[in-house]
Design a protein around this motif. Structure first.
Motif: not given
Length: 198
Positions: A99-126
């Motif tokens: 299940f984590p593999l499926v989830l990580v693939i999905g999150l990886g695809l989402a991060y490709t589209n939204f990773g440059s957003d400063p809100h996402v980057a700040g949340a990950l640092r938090g």
């Protein structure tokens, strides 16, 4: 800090009911393990399911850390094999990864589209601060297991402090610290157990 669960004799201790119980238990652990799986694994296996005592968890986690590969996957193999042999080891690893593999693939695809957003980057640092807090809290909780260590509390604490200083302050490579302090701790414990048996 929660009280330690009452210890039952090994034959009467709760255990995984089946391979599917083992699989879904480790799947649930893996899906909760964002930012630091150690705290979740310790809580689930020791406090909630009571498949292990704190002392057993500390010992098994130490072995899992020195083996190649992810610590928690190594632990899943050890626990699965203990209860169900090789089939349990496979079920534990499959639970940790599927299940984590499926989830990580999905999150990886989402991060490709939204990773440059400063809100996402700040949340990950938090989340880094949360992970550090979880690991520290779990370490303090598991420190009570050192009271029963064959070396005795003062020497066990001294080795733990030396490990912290070597890695966190002196920034020595983990492999050197593991070989040096790990070998010293193993030799001292072996000697102490030999003295008790004599």
């Amino acid at each position: 800090m929660s009280a330690a669960p009452p210890e039952a004799p090994p034959g009467q201790r709760p255990r995984p009911a089946s391979l599917s119980d083992l699989f879904f238990s480790f799947s649930w652990l893996a899906l909760q393990g964002f930012g630091g799986v150690l705290a979740v694994v310790q809580h689930e296996l020791v406090e909630r399911k009571r498949w292990m005592t704190r002392e057993e968890f500390v010992e098994d986690w130490a072995v899992a850390q020195i083996l190649p590969g992810p610590n928690v996957v190594n632990l899943a193999i050890m626990i699965g094999a203990r209860y169900f042999g090789w089939r349990g080891a496979v079920a534990g690893v499959a639970g940790m990864l599927l299940f984590p593999l499926v989830l990580v693939i999905g999150l990886g695809l989402a991060y490709t589209n939204f990773g440059s957003d400063p809100h996402v980057a700040g949340a990950l640092r938090g989340m880094g601060a949360v992970a550090a807090g979880l690991i520290t809290a779990t370490g303090l909780k598991l420190a009570s297991a050192l009271r029963k260590h064959p070396l005795g509390l003062p020497l066990a604490v001294a080795i733990a402090v030396a490990c912290f200083v070597a890695i966190a302050l002196l920034q020595l490579p983990l492999l050197y610290v593991l070989v040096g302090l790990g070998s010293l701790a193993c030799a001292l414990t072996y000697r102490k157990l030999g003295e008790r048996g004599a």
